[in-house]
Design an enzyme around this catalytic site. Sequence first.
Site, PDB file in Angstrom:
ATOM      1  N   ASP A  26       0.830  -1.206   0.000  1.00  0.00           N
ATOM      2  CA  ASP A  26       0.000   0.000   0.000  1.00  0.00           C
ATOM      3  C   ASP A  26       0.869   1.263   0.000  1.00  0.00           C
ATOM      4  OD1 ASP A  26      -2.280   1.517   0.048  1.00  0.00           O
ATOM      5  OD2 ASP A  26      -2.735   1.170   2.160  1.00  0.00           O
ATOM      6  N   ASN A  74     -10.546  -3.061  -6.513  1.00  0.00           N
ATOM      7  CA  ASN A  74      -9.734  -2.082  -7.258  1.00  0.00           C
ATOM      8  C   ASN A  74     -10.333  -1.676  -8.605  1.00  0.00           C
ATOM      9  OD1 ASN A  74      -6.474  -3.251  -6.043  1.00  0.00           O
ATOM     10  ND2 ASN A  74      -7.761  -1.568  -5.322  1.00  0.00           N
TER      11      ASN A  74
HETATM   12  C1  FPP Z   1      -1.883   0.243  -3.258  1.00  0.00           C
HETATM   13  O1  FPP Z   1      -1.401   1.552  -3.373  1.00  0.00           O
HETATM   14  C2  FPP Z   1      -1.343  -0.601  -4.313  1.00  0.00           C
HETATM   15  C3  FPP Z   1      -2.108  -1.206  -5.267  1.00  0.00           C
HETATM   16  C4  FPP Z   1      -3.554  -1.067  -5.348  1.00  0.00           C
HETATM   17  C5  FPP Z   1      -1.508  -2.044  -6.307  1.00  0.00           C
HETATM   18  C6  FPP Z   1      -0.225  -2.719  -6.003  1.00  0.00           C
HETATM   19  C7  FPP Z   1       0.413  -2.978  -7.300  1.00  0.00           C
HETATM   20  C8  FPP Z   1       1.740  -2.932  -7.567  1.00  0.00           C
HETATM   21  C9  FPP Z   1       2.759  -2.745  -6.540  1.00  0.00           C
HETATM   22  C10 FPP Z   1       2.258  -3.084  -8.953  1.00  0.00           C
HETATM   23  C11 FPP Z   1       1.796  -4.277  -9.732  1.00  0.00           C
HETATM   24  C12 FPP Z   1       2.051  -5.580  -9.078  1.00  0.00           C
HETATM   25  C13 FPP Z   1       2.716  -6.635  -9.634  1.00  0.00           C
HETATM   26  C14 FPP Z   1       2.757  -7.947  -8.903  1.00  0.00           C
HETATM   27  C15 FPP Z   1       3.407  -6.565 -10.910  1.00  0.00           C
HETATM   28  P1  FPP Z   1      -2.463   2.720  -3.492  1.00  0.00           P
HETATM   29  O2  FPP Z   1      -2.569   3.079  -4.929  1.00  0.00           O
HETATM   30  O3  FPP Z   1      -3.754   2.347  -2.856  1.00  0.00           O
HETATM   31  O4  FPP Z   1      -1.737   3.844  -2.700  1.00  0.00           O
HETATM   32  P2  FPP Z   1      -2.439   5.025  -1.867  1.00  0.00           P
HETATM   33  O5  FPP Z   1      -3.197   4.363  -0.740  1.00  0.00           O
HETATM   34  O6  FPP Z   1      -1.290   5.832  -1.402  1.00  0.00           O
HETATM   35  O7  FPP Z   1      -3.348   5.771  -2.812  1.00  0.00           O
END
Ligand code: FPP
Length: 252
Positions: A26, A74
């Site tokens: 996250d 998501n």
């Molecule tokens: C949360 O950060 C992260 C995600 C929803 C996606 C995680 C994906 C990756 C790290 C990249 C793709 C994965 C692979 C396995 C290739 P957020 O966007 O919710 O952050 P925030 O809470 O700060 O808005």
Amino acid sequence: MKARARKAEKMVEQVRHPQHVAIIMDGNGRWAKARGLPRTMGHRRGVEAVREAVRTARHLGIRYLTLFAFSSENWRRPADEVGELLRLLKIFIRRDLADLHREGVKVKVIGAREGLPPDIRSLLEEAEQLTRANEQNVLVIAFNYGARDEMARAMRRIAEKLVTGEATIDAVTPEYVDEHLDTAGIPDPDLIIRTSGELRLSNFLLWQAAYSEFAFLPCLWPDFDRKAFEDAVRDYAMRDRRFGGISREIAS
Ligand code: FPP
């Protein structure tokens, strides 16, 4: 040190070494925002952190690493962000699959396959197929995953067996439920890490987390490096897991 004492110490070490670490990655969006960049840049840097986490898990001898890459919720994000997350997964599989396979990593995907774009679905299935015989490490990618969805899927599978007479009501034990989850055959996570300072599970491995230890870390996912991972594992090793019993120290 006497041989018996050495053996006992080794056993304690093994018990304290996590076999399965699961991570809620996250903070990509906040990482990007803090730098005046679009959120998608945070996800791109997040993939670098994924690569480092996979390397570190292997280095630390963690057999199972589960990464929460895309939740069933998501899809509610803006279309361009969803598109970027799907694109990054494709790039990751295309670029890294051969290396993962060479290093003996088995790829396993959990989450709903239905509703995934056909190219993503076939890529994920190709990764599982190619690496199915690997034994060294297991990389579990939670994609289009939600724990309640997973439990409902398991309940449907079990209900079908009850209706057809393939199983009896008495057969439905916790172990039987385990066998019908997406994670069948994978041990429960010993340690669940969540980055970015949020203190919740967000529908991740709800059944499997019954006795997991938690590490809620303040760092944002793109900043989660080898040291942060090693520190979390070291901290885990200090904990006294009782699984509903009593402390080892009290028992001895
Ligand atoms: C949360 O950060 C992260 C995600 C929803 C996606 C995680 C994906 C990756 C790290 C990249 C793709 C994965 C692979 C396995 C290739 P957020 O966007 O919710 O952050 P925030 O809470 O700060 O808005």
